[in-house]
Design a protein around this motif. Structure first.
Motif, PDB file in Angstrom:
ATOM      1  N   PRO A 167       0.215   1.436  13.999  1.00  0.00           N
ATOM      2  CA  PRO A 167       0.840   1.231  15.322  1.00  0.00           C
ATOM      3  C   PRO A 167       2.350   1.471  15.370  1.00  0.00           C
ATOM      4  N   GLU A 168       3.033   1.550  14.220  1.00  0.00           N
ATOM      5  CA  GLU A 168       4.477   1.848  14.234  1.00  0.00           C
ATOM      6  C   GLU A 168       4.763   3.338  14.462  1.00  0.00           C
ATOM      7  N   CYS A 169       3.718   4.172  14.454  1.00  0.00           N
ATOM      8  CA  CYS A 169       3.948   5.624  14.518  1.00  0.00           C
ATOM      9  C   CYS A 169       4.422   6.108  15.883  1.00  0.00           C
TER      10      CYS A 169
ATOM     11  N   VAL B 202       7.468   9.793   4.058  1.00  0.00           N
ATOM     12  CA  VAL B 202       7.640   9.109   2.766  1.00  0.00           C
ATOM     13  C   VAL B 202       8.749   8.081   2.935  1.00  0.00           C
ATOM     14  N   CYS B 203       8.454   6.808   2.641  1.00  0.00           N
ATOM     15  CA  CYS B 203       9.495   5.774   2.776  1.00  0.00           C
ATOM     16  C   CYS B 203      10.347   5.750   1.506  1.00  0.00           C
ATOM     17  N   PRO B 204      11.632   6.104   1.628  1.00  0.00           N
ATOM     18  CA  PRO B 204      12.467   6.149   0.427  1.00  0.00           C
ATOM     19  C   PRO B 204      12.676   4.769  -0.194  1.00  0.00           C
ATOM     20  N   PHE B 205      12.569   3.729   0.627  1.00  0.00           N
ATOM     21  CA  PHE B 205      12.771   2.361   0.112  1.00  0.00           C
ATOM     22  C   PHE B 205      11.583   1.920  -0.743  1.00  0.00           C
ATOM     23  N   MET B 206      10.383   2.214  -0.248  1.00  0.00           N
ATOM     24  CA  MET B 206       9.186   1.824  -1.000  1.00  0.00           C
ATOM     25  C   MET B 206       9.144   2.522  -2.367  1.00  0.00           C
ATOM     26  N   LYS B 207       9.656   3.771  -2.396  1.00  0.00           N
ATOM     27  CA  LYS B 207       9.571   4.563  -3.631  1.00  0.00           C
ATOM     28  C   LYS B 207      10.663   4.202  -4.652  1.00  0.00           C
TER      29      LYS B 207
ATOM     30  N   ALA C  39      16.010  -1.705  -2.025  1.00  0.00           N
ATOM     31  CA  ALA C  39      14.775  -1.399  -1.289  1.00  0.00           C
ATOM     32  C   ALA C  39      14.761  -2.173   0.032  1.00  0.00           C
ATOM     33  N   GLY C  40      15.370  -1.576   1.041  1.00  0.00           N
ATOM     34  CA  GLY C  40      15.489  -2.226   2.360  1.00  0.00           C
ATOM     35  C   GLY C  40      14.445  -1.704   3.321  1.00  0.00           C
ATOM     36  N   CYS C  41      14.781  -1.704   4.621  1.00  0.00           N
ATOM     37  CA  CYS C  41      13.830  -1.235   5.637  1.00  0.00           C
ATOM     38  C   CYS C  41      14.613  -0.878   6.896  1.00  0.00           C
ATOM     39  N   SER C  42      14.468   0.358   7.357  1.00  0.00           N
ATOM     40  CA  SER C  42      15.238   0.792   8.534  1.00  0.00           C
ATOM     41  C   SER C  42      14.817   0.014   9.788  1.00  0.00           C
ATOM     42  N   LEU C  43      13.558  -0.406   9.829  1.00  0.00           N
ATOM     43  CA  LEU C  43      13.083  -1.177  10.984  1.00  0.00           C
ATOM     44  C   LEU C  43      13.699  -2.583  10.983  1.00  0.00           C
ATOM     45  N   ALA C  44      13.674  -3.243   9.827  1.00  0.00           N
ATOM     46  CA  ALA C  44      14.274  -4.582   9.734  1.00  0.00           C
ATOM     47  C   ALA C  44      15.775  -4.527  10.070  1.00  0.00           C
TER      48      ALA C  44
ATOM     49  N   GLY D 191       7.657  -3.955  -3.250  1.00  0.00           N
ATOM     50  CA  GLY D 191       7.656  -3.657  -1.824  1.00  0.00           C
ATOM     51  C   GLY D 191       9.105  -3.581  -1.401  1.00  0.00           C
ATOM     52  N   VAL D 192       9.402  -4.035  -0.189  1.00  0.00           N
ATOM     53  CA  VAL D 192      10.802  -3.979   0.265  1.00  0.00           C
ATOM     54  C   VAL D 192      11.354  -5.385   0.507  1.00  0.00           C
ATOM     55  N   HIS D 193      12.665  -5.428   0.795  1.00  0.00           N
ATOM     56  CA  HIS D 193      13.397  -6.696   0.801  1.00  0.00           C
ATOM     57  C   HIS D 193      12.770  -7.756   1.708  1.00  0.00           C
TER      58      HIS D 193
ATOM     59  N   GLU E   9      12.865   1.015  15.703  1.00  0.00           N
ATOM     60  CA  GLU E   9      11.809   1.849  15.121  1.00  0.00           C
ATOM     61  C   GLU E   9      12.015   1.979  13.617  1.00  0.00           C
ATOM     62  N   CYS E  10      10.921   2.338  12.941  1.00  0.00           N
ATOM     63  CA  CYS E  10      10.987   2.679  11.516  1.00  0.00           C
ATOM     64  C   CYS E  10      11.158   4.194  11.476  1.00  0.00           C
ATOM     65  N   HIS E  11      12.157   4.683  10.769  1.00  0.00           N
ATOM     66  CA  HIS E  11      12.436   6.122  10.806  1.00  0.00           C
ATOM     67  C   HIS E  11      11.292   6.937  10.202  1.00  0.00           C
ATOM     68  N   VAL E  12      10.509   6.329   9.306  1.00  0.00           N
ATOM     69  CA  VAL E  12       9.395   7.052   8.672  1.00  0.00           C
ATOM     70  C   VAL E  12       8.233   7.206   9.669  1.00  0.00           C
ATOM     71  N   HIS E  13       7.838   6.093  10.277  1.00  0.00           N
ATOM     72  CA  HIS E  13       6.709   6.140  11.215  1.00  0.00           C
ATOM     73  C   HIS E  13       7.067   6.845  12.521  1.00  0.00           C
ATOM     74  N   ALA E  14       8.303   6.632  12.992  1.00  0.00           N
ATOM     75  CA  ALA E  14       8.709   7.276  14.250  1.00  0.00           C
ATOM     76  C   ALA E  14       8.662   8.794  14.097  1.00  0.00           C
TER      77      ALA E  14
ATOM     78  N   VAL F 272       6.955  -9.023  11.093  1.00  0.00           N
ATOM     79  CA  VAL F 272       7.364  -9.505   9.768  1.00  0.00           C
ATOM     80  C   VAL F 272       8.491  -8.624   9.173  1.00  0.00           C
ATOM     81  N   ASN F 273       8.606  -7.375   9.667  1.00  0.00           N
ATOM     82  CA  ASN F 273       9.683  -6.474   9.203  1.00  0.00           C
ATOM     83  C   ASN F 273      11.017  -6.879   9.828  1.00  0.00           C
ATOM     84  N   THR F 274      11.487  -8.065   9.480  1.00  0.00           N
ATOM     85  CA  THR F 274      12.767  -8.591   9.971  1.00  0.00           C
ATOM     86  C   THR F 274      13.396  -9.412   8.842  1.00  0.00           C
TER      87      THR F 274
ATOM     88  N   ASN G 254       0.800  -1.243   0.000  1.00  0.00           N
ATOM     89  CA  ASN G 254       0.000   0.000   0.000  1.00  0.00           C
ATOM     90  C   ASN G 254       0.830   1.290   0.000  1.00  0.00           C
ATOM     91  N   TYR G 255       2.142   1.215   0.232  1.00  0.00           N
ATOM     92  CA  TYR G 255       2.992   2.416   0.209  1.00  0.00           C
ATOM     93  C   TYR G 255       3.689   2.629  -1.128  1.00  0.00           C
ATOM     94  N   GLN G 256       3.397   1.773  -2.096  1.00  0.00           N
ATOM     95  CA  GLN G 256       4.083   1.908  -3.389  1.00  0.00           C
ATOM     96  C   GLN G 256       3.636   3.175  -4.128  1.00  0.00           C
TER      97      GLN G 256
HETATM   98 FE1  SF4 Z   1      10.448  -0.161   6.641  1.00  0.00          FE
HETATM   99 FE2  SF4 Z   1       9.320   2.000   7.602  1.00  0.00          FE
HETATM  100 FE3  SF4 Z   1       9.709   1.828   4.995  1.00  0.00          FE
HETATM  101 FE4  SF4 Z   1       7.868   0.289   6.177  1.00  0.00          FE
HETATM  102  S1  SF4 Z   1       7.846   2.489   6.007  1.00  0.00           S
HETATM  103  S2  SF4 Z   1       9.412  -0.360   4.693  1.00  0.00           S
HETATM  104  S3  SF4 Z   1       8.789  -0.103   8.163  1.00  0.00           S
HETATM  105  S4  SF4 Z   1      11.313   1.874   6.557  1.00  0.00           S
END
Ligand code: SF4
Ligand code: 13P
Length: 319
Positions: free
Chosen positions: A204-206, A275-280, A88-93, A64-66, A176-181, A117-119, A29-31
């Motif tokens: 809930p990650e916010c 805005v999640c730079p990885f999703m984009k 396309a990674g994830c700061s939370l993972a 999506g991400v990795h 934490e996820c840097h976008v939601h935090a 699941v973000n691991t 949904n963030y694509q």
């Molecule tokens: Fe990871 Fe946050 Fe991007 Fe989701 S929004 S993929 S949790 S960095």
């Protein structure tokens, strides 16, 4: 930005290659809007994991991400899983490694591990139960009350689950996820002051989720207008609600889908910079290249895959 004609021909090429490869396109949904618009399945992490498990396609193109593509590969070792951009990674993972988890487990040898699941697959291989934002409460509730739990890696989701289950014997990793935090309580208050009638949809990650839970429990935020939900459930709520206006506290990409599904309703981002730079990183050009080249492919070593799959299977069996 690709021009309209260029975009049309890119989409036509993608469709052609999808048929050729017997491929399915799964998108979070963030694509980017143009990726959401061509997805065969669009959803939250749980819906996409389920779609990956159920598909009869030979190739899964994961928009999506990795960690999401890796989850699809864990569930489908016989299929080709493509991630159009390996960056396309994830700061939370990235906030916990398998080695860090092994060390944490040594401190609590009797605890069971519940991982979001973000691991990475390596972290999932050290996990007893996997969960997503839409079933984390259910998964924790299914574990006997006296059983100590290590919950990782998101501290805001962890606090939400702890609050919903009333569980005291739950230790939470401070990730934490840097976008939601970055979506803070003060920002939500400001937007709410400008749109006092709006319904509040919070992931809930916010960073704002803990204070919102408190304000809701104190009756300062109205119960029926404050919802802490996964992205999939935010979309459902925006559809079924009779409200005309919504404040959306999550990555802003979801607003494209909300507007598309509810053209008569108005959606305001709690923080337009979320805005999640990885999703984009996933673009139409990269999707086409992935289909043509049949790569970059995501694979997981068999020993890790087997262990990681157990934690995902337990999740799917519960909810
Ligand atoms: Fe990871 Fe946050 Fe991007 Fe989701 S929004 S993929 S949790 S960095
Ligand atoms: P859900 O879509 O499962 O709510 O997860 C959000 C997320 O963190 C994706 O990056």
């Amino acid at each position: 930005m690709v021009l309209a004609e260029e975009k049309k021909s890119l989409i036509a090429e993608i469709e052609k290659w999808k048929k050729k490869r017997n491929a399915i396109l799964l998108a979070h949904n963030y694509q980017l809007p143009e990726i959401q618009d061509i997805a065969d399945v669009l959803g939250d992490s749980l819906a996409l994991a389920r779609a990956a498990e159920e598909t009869t396609a030979d190739v899964i193109v994961f928009c999506g991400v990795h960690f999401m593509a890796e989850t699809a590969a864990i569930l489908n070792p016989e299929k080709t899983v493509l991630l159009p951009d390996l960056e396309a990674g994830c700061s939370l993972a990235d906030s916990i490694t398998a080695e860090q988890l092994r060390e944490w487990k040594k401190e609590y040898p009797d605890a069971v591990v519940v991982s979001y699941v973000n691991t990475t697959a390596e972290v999932k291989a050290e996990t007893d139960y996997c969960c997503t934002s839409s079933n984390a409460v259910e998964i924790v509730k299914s574990i006997p009350e006296e059983q100590e739990i290590l919950f990782l890696p998101d501290m805001f989701l962890g606090e939400f689950v702890k609050n919903e289950t009333g569980r005291e014997n739950m230790h939470i990793w401070m990730g934490e996820c840097h976008v939601h935090a970055g979506i803070k309580a003060g920002q939500v208050d400001e937007v709410l002051a400008e749109h006092p009638e709006a319904e509040l949809l919070i992931h809930p990650e916010c960073g704002c989720s803990t204070s919102s839970m408190y304000l809701k429990s104190e009756g300062i935020l109205p119960e029926e207008k404050t919802h802490i939900l996964s992205t999939g459930n935010m979309l459902k709520q925006s559809k079924i609600s009779t409200a005309e206006e919504f404040i959306v506290a999550t990555e802003v990409g979801i607003i494209h889908q909300m507007e598309k599904q509810n053209p008569e309703k108005h959606f305001v981002a709690a923080n337009p910079e979320a805005v999640c730079p990885f999703m984009k990183m996933i673009t139409l050009e990269k999707v086409l290249a992935a289909l043509k080249n049949n790569q970059p492919e995501i694979t997981v070593p068999e020993d890790i895959r087997e262990k990681a799959k157990l934690s995902i299977d337990r999740m799917v069996a519960i909810g």
